[in-house]
Scaffold this motif. Sequence first.
Motif, mmCIF file in Angstrom:
data_model
loop_
_atom_site.group_PDB
_atom_site.id
_atom_site.type_symbol
_atom_site.label_atom_id
_atom_site.label_comp_id
_atom_site.label_asym_id
_atom_site.label_seq_id
_atom_site.Cartn_x
_atom_site.Cartn_y
_atom_site.Cartn_z
ATOM 1 N N HIS A 95 -10.533 5.716 4.427
ATOM 2 C CA HIS A 95 -11.049 6.303 3.175
ATOM 3 C C HIS A 95 -9.995 6.199 2.061
ATOM 4 O O HIS A 95 -10.308 5.837 0.929
ATOM 5 N N MET B 187 -7.451 4.168 1.889
ATOM 6 C CA MET B 187 -7.271 2.759 1.500
ATOM 7 C C MET B 187 -8.382 2.327 0.549
ATOM 8 O O MET B 187 -8.138 1.622 -0.441
ATOM 9 N N THR B 188 -9.603 2.780 0.841
ATOM 10 C CA THR B 188 -10.738 2.462 -0.032
ATOM 11 C C THR B 188 -10.507 3.028 -1.429
ATOM 12 O O THR B 188 -10.694 2.328 -2.437
ATOM 13 N N HIS B 189 -10.093 4.286 -1.486
ATOM 14 C CA HIS B 189 -9.836 4.901 -2.803
ATOM 15 C C HIS B 189 -8.735 4.148 -3.558
ATOM 16 O O HIS B 189 -8.857 3.854 -4.738
ATOM 17 N N ASP C 112 -7.688 1.038 -3.178
ATOM 18 C CA ASP C 112 -8.112 -0.310 -3.595
ATOM 19 C C ASP C 112 -9.135 -0.243 -4.726
ATOM 20 O O ASP C 112 -9.141 -1.086 -5.624
ATOM 21 N N PHE C 113 -9.986 0.784 -4.669
ATOM 22 C CA PHE C 113 -10.970 0.942 -5.740
ATOM 23 C C PHE C 113 -10.279 1.209 -7.080
ATOM 24 O O PHE C 113 -10.589 0.578 -8.092
#
Lengths: 264, 238
Positions: B102, B104-106, B108-109
Motif C-alpha cells: 500500500h 509503495m502504491t502511495h 509511486d502514485f
Amino acid sequence: MKALKIFEEVYKEDVIGKNFSRRETLTKGLGFGLKVALAAIPFGLLETFSNKAYAGGPSNSSIVGILNFALTLEYLESTYYTTGLSTSGLIPSADSTVFKQISKHESDHVALLKTTITSLQGTPVPLPTFDFTAGGTYPDVFSNYQTFLALSNAFEDTGVRAYKGQAAALSGSGAVLTAALDIHSVEARHACEVRRMRGLKGWISYAEANRLPAAIYAGEDNTTQDNINVTTITTAPTISVTEAFDEPLTMKEVLGIAGSFLKS
Amino acid sequence: MDNHLKSQNTFQTALQTPLARKKFLKYTLFSGGTLMLGLDACKKGNPPSPEVTDVGSGDIGILNLAYALEQLEAAFYIKVNESFYTNATEAEKAILSDIMYHEMTHRDFFKAALGRSAIRELITDFSSIDFRSRSSVLGTAKALEDTGVSAYNGAGQYISNPDYLTLAGKIVSVEARHASAIRDLLNPLSAAFAGDDVVSPTTGLDFSRTPNSTTGGPSIVATANTFLYTKISAIHLP
C-alpha cells in the motif's frame, strides 16, 4: 463567511476542552438555518451538496445539510452499538472492550454533530426509528454475533465512504472540514478492527463485499487516481492498488444503503 | 510478486546503505545546492550534511509532504519485509506485507501525480530501529501510521483543490486502517486500535496536526526527519 469564522473560534475552544459556551453570542445576528429534517430534503437538493466545490467555501446551510446527513449515520451506528452492548449474551466478553470503545466514539460523534449544527443556526435532525433487521433481511442481528459483526462492518465501511464523499463539498469550511476528517479516520480505525474480528483483512480488496450488500463496496476496485492508471506506475500488485485507496460514495448512494435500516 | 519485492529491496538497500564519505561527496557533485554545503562542511572538518529539501507551498507543498511521508513509510516496510523480526507470525507477516505494498502504491502514485513538481527521492535513516525486535518494528509502525493520519487530517483544510482533498481522503482512511491493525497487533482486542491517546475520549475526533505544529509533541516534519538522512522542511506550510 462571518458565521464560519466565529464558528472556527468556538470550535478551537472546544478542541482545547471548553464547551460551546458562546452559543448565545453565536445565535445573535447570524443568518439562516436549515430548519428542515433530512428526510424532507428532496434528492435533487441532496445532489447539490455532493462533490461540489464552492468558491469561498460552502454556505452554512449546505454545511448543515451535510452535517445532518452525517448525524443520521451516527445515530444509526450509535443506536446499533448501544442496542448490541445492552443485549446480554450477544457480544463475547473478550470483544466487549472493542465495542464499548466504538460505541463511545459514535455517541461522541452524535453529540458533537448536534452541537455543531446548532452552532451553525441549524436544527439537528431528530433520532430516526431504526429497523436493524432491514425488513427481515437480518432477523438474527441481535442474537447471532456473526450477523452483528457483519452489520457493524457494513456500517463502519459505509461511514468511511460517506464522510469521504462529503469532503470536497466541505472544502473551504475550515474547522468543520477538519472535524469531518477527524471523524472519517476514526470510522476507518473502527472498520479495520471489526473487519479483522470477522477474519477479514482490515482493508478492502477490489470490491469484495464478504456477504454484505454489493452496493457498500461498489467502485472500491477503482485503480485510476487523478487520471493515472496506478497499476502502470507501481510494482505493487493490482490487489494492493485497490486496497491502497478507499473510494467515496455520494450522499444518495449512502442513503440508499442506510435507508433499508430506517423504519418506514 | 517476489520479483517485485526483490528489485525494490535491492534498490532500497542501495539507498539505505550508509554512504561512505567518498561516495557522499561524489553524490553531492550531482546537486548544485548540496555542493556548497558539502565543501563548507569539509572545510570545518565535520561530516557533510545533505541539503534540506523543502516541500514547497500550497497544494503542491502538501502533496509533496505526503509524498515524503509515503516514501518514508514505504522504505520502512520494505526493510521490515526484507527480514521479519524474531517470531513474527504468518498473520503479522501478511499484514506487514500488505501495508508495504500500500505504501509503495502511495509513494509511486504521488511521484507520478506530482511529476516535475515532485521532491527528490529521500534517503532514510533507520539506525534507531532494531528490525529484529517486534516491539521496535511495531512501535515504529504505529508512530508512522498515527503521524500519517494526523498529517493528512490536519492538512486537509489547507488543500484548495477539492479533487486533491478527496484524493487525500482516499489515502488517509487506509493509513487509519493500518494504524488500527498495528495497534491491535500490539494490544489485541483492547481499546488501542482507536485508543484514547489518538482519538479524543470526549469528542471522538482523531488527532489532526498541521505540518509544523508542535502541540502535543514533535511536529510532523520533525517526526519524519528522525527517520530521514536527507531532511525535509515545510517552511511555506502552516
